[in-house]
Write an enzyme that holds these catalytic residues in place. Structure first.
Site, PDB file in Angstrom:
ATOM      1  CE  LYS A  68      -2.249  -0.902   3.840  1.00 48.58           C
ATOM      2  NZ  LYS A  68      -1.645  -2.165   4.293  1.00 48.58           N
ATOM      3  NE  ARG A 110      -4.294  -1.509   9.880  1.00 50.41           N
ATOM      4  CZ  ARG A 110      -3.171  -0.892   9.515  1.00 50.41           C
ATOM      5  NH1 ARG A 110      -3.196   0.112   8.688  1.00 50.41           N
ATOM      6  NH2 ARG A 110      -2.016  -1.309   9.975  1.00 50.41           N
ATOM      7  NE  ARG A 117       7.644  -3.168   6.019  1.00 49.05           N
ATOM      8  CZ  ARG A 117       6.355  -2.850   5.999  1.00 49.05           C
ATOM      9  NH1 ARG A 117       5.806  -2.340   4.910  1.00 49.05           N
ATOM     10  NH2 ARG A 117       5.598  -3.056   7.057  1.00 49.05           N
ATOM     11  NE  ARG A 162       6.590  -0.535  10.098  1.00 50.46           N
ATOM     12  CZ  ARG A 162       5.449  -0.437   9.447  1.00 50.46           C
ATOM     13  NH1 ARG A 162       5.411   0.116   8.252  1.00 50.46           N
ATOM     14  NH2 ARG A 162       4.324  -0.877   9.967  1.00 50.46           N
ATOM     15  NE  ARG A 215       2.161  -4.828  11.351  1.00 48.07           N
ATOM     16  CZ  ARG A 215       3.037  -4.571  10.382  1.00 48.07           C
ATOM     17  NH1 ARG A 215       4.192  -5.196  10.349  1.00 48.07           N
ATOM     18  NH2 ARG A 215       2.750  -3.707   9.440  1.00 48.07           N
TER      19      ARG A 215
HETATM   20  P1  AMP Z   1       0.904   0.424   9.088  1.00 51.19           P
HETATM   21  O1  AMP Z   1       2.147   1.198   8.828  1.00 51.19           O
HETATM   22  O2  AMP Z   1      -0.278   0.921   8.299  1.00 51.19           O
HETATM   23  O3  AMP Z   1       1.100  -1.064   8.976  1.00 51.19           O
HETATM   24  O4  AMP Z   1       0.511   0.696  10.627  1.00 51.19           O
HETATM   25  C1  AMP Z   1       1.386   0.381  11.684  1.00 51.19           C
HETATM   26  C2  AMP Z   1       0.588   0.264  12.970  1.00 51.19           C
HETATM   27  O5  AMP Z   1      -0.057   1.510  13.262  1.00 51.19           O
HETATM   28  C3  AMP Z   1      -0.552  -0.750  12.944  1.00 51.19           C
HETATM   29  O6  AMP Z   1      -0.102  -2.070  13.223  1.00 51.19           O
HETATM   30  C4  AMP Z   1      -1.451  -0.199  14.059  1.00 51.19           C
HETATM   31  O7  AMP Z   1      -0.936  -0.480  15.339  1.00 51.19           O
HETATM   32  C5  AMP Z   1      -1.337   1.303  13.822  1.00 51.19           C
HETATM   33  N1  AMP Z   1      -2.360   1.785  12.857  1.00 51.19           N
HETATM   34  C6  AMP Z   1      -2.154   2.266  11.608  1.00 51.19           C
HETATM   35  N2  AMP Z   1      -3.314   2.621  11.025  1.00 51.19           N
HETATM   36  C7  AMP Z   1      -4.289   2.352  11.935  1.00 51.19           C
HETATM   37  C8  AMP Z   1      -5.706   2.474  11.929  1.00 51.19           C
HETATM   38  N3  AMP Z   1      -6.363   2.953  10.858  1.00 51.19           N
HETATM   39  N4  AMP Z   1      -6.378   2.100  13.044  1.00 51.19           N
HETATM   40  C9  AMP Z   1      -5.744   1.634  14.126  1.00 51.19           C
HETATM   41  N5  AMP Z   1      -4.410   1.462  14.200  1.00 51.19           N
HETATM   42  C10 AMP Z   1      -3.675   1.831  13.111  1.00 51.19           C
END
Ligand code: AMP
Length: 222
Positions: free
Chosen positions: A13, A88, A127, A162, A173
């Site tokens: 994404k 999400r 990654r 990360r 996740r």
């Molecule tokens: P991402 O980089 O999108 O994978 O997000 C990393 C982490 O941020 C996720 O595993 C969640 O803990 C938090 N996060 C990101 N977007 C959301 C969302 N829309 N709702 C809740 N938690 C989020």
């Protein structure tokens, strides 16, 4: 362009959102990036979000929705946006719908980046991110070429992982994606907004499919 990029962690994404930004001149709004920035600045919001993020769980809806409301109100989002990592879950999708209806700017499409679980796992565990410039690599599929990186960015790649890409967190996740985010496929199919793209291809090919999908009529997914 007002779209959502939907997909499991590791489906590409972020990478595709950046290509869309370049092509269409609308901002990428990534809740993950916004949250990571708040964590690194040590803001109260960041402190609240950190433990959920480190353990692979979702940050609470109120926090994320407050952040999105604020971000969508900024001037650059008036011409459109690419939402990456938001919504999400169903509650977030409903709140987004209400928010955008209030602005008179409903979503135009939701693009699902579809990818097999085994490939996702490999992408996430491999990654790595250059600490200095933020470029994303994968130690299995696209490792850094040190000389090329030095020429392009003026420094050697300094790779970090990360915290939530560590193997023990990835399982959580993906589980959270399955339980909370996957139901959005049905939700957006019913809203006739969903387009499905095969994300198991080279970056440029996936990008082309996204462009085609955004132009095409909605299709249903299983
Ligand atoms: P991402 O980089 O999108 O994978 O997000 C990393 C982490 O941020 C996720 O595993 C969640 O803990 C938090 N996060 C990101 N977007 C959301 C969302 N829309 N709702 C809740 N938690 C989020």
């Amino acid at each position: 362009m007002r779209i959502v990029l939907l997909g499991a962690p590791g489906s590409g994404k972020g990478t595709q959102a950046q290509l869309l930004v370049k092509a269409y001149g609308v901002p990428q709004i990534s809740t993950g990036d916004l949250l990571r920035e708040a964590v690194s600045r040590g803001t109260p919001l960041g402190l609240r979000a950190k433990s959920a993020m480190d353990s692979g769980k979702l940050v609470d809806d109120a926090t994320v929705l407050g952040m999105i409301r604020e971000r969508l109100a900024q001037a650059d989002a008036a011409k459109g946006f690419i939402l990456d990592g938001f919504p999400r879950n169903i509650a977030q999708a409903e709140a987004l719908e209400t928010l955008l209806a209030g602005l008179g700017k409903p979503l135009e499409a939701v693009v699902l980046l579809n990818l097999d679980l085994g490939i996702l796992f490999k992408r996430l565990t491999g990654r790595r991110i250059c600490q200095t410039c933020g470029q994303v690599f994968n130690i299995f599929t696209s490792p850094p070429d040190t000389a090329a990186h030095r020429q392009k960015c003026g420094h050697e790649p300094v790779l970090i992982q990360r915290p939530d890409d560590k193997e023990e967190v990835i399982g959580k996740r993906l589980e959270v994606y399955d339980a909370q985010t996957k139901p959005l496929i049905k939700y957006y199919t019913a809203a006739k907004l969903l387009r499905v793209v095969d994300a198991d291809a080279e970056m440029g090919v996936v990008f082309k499919s996204i462009q085609d999908a955004v132009r095409a009529a909605p299709v249903n997914a299983a």
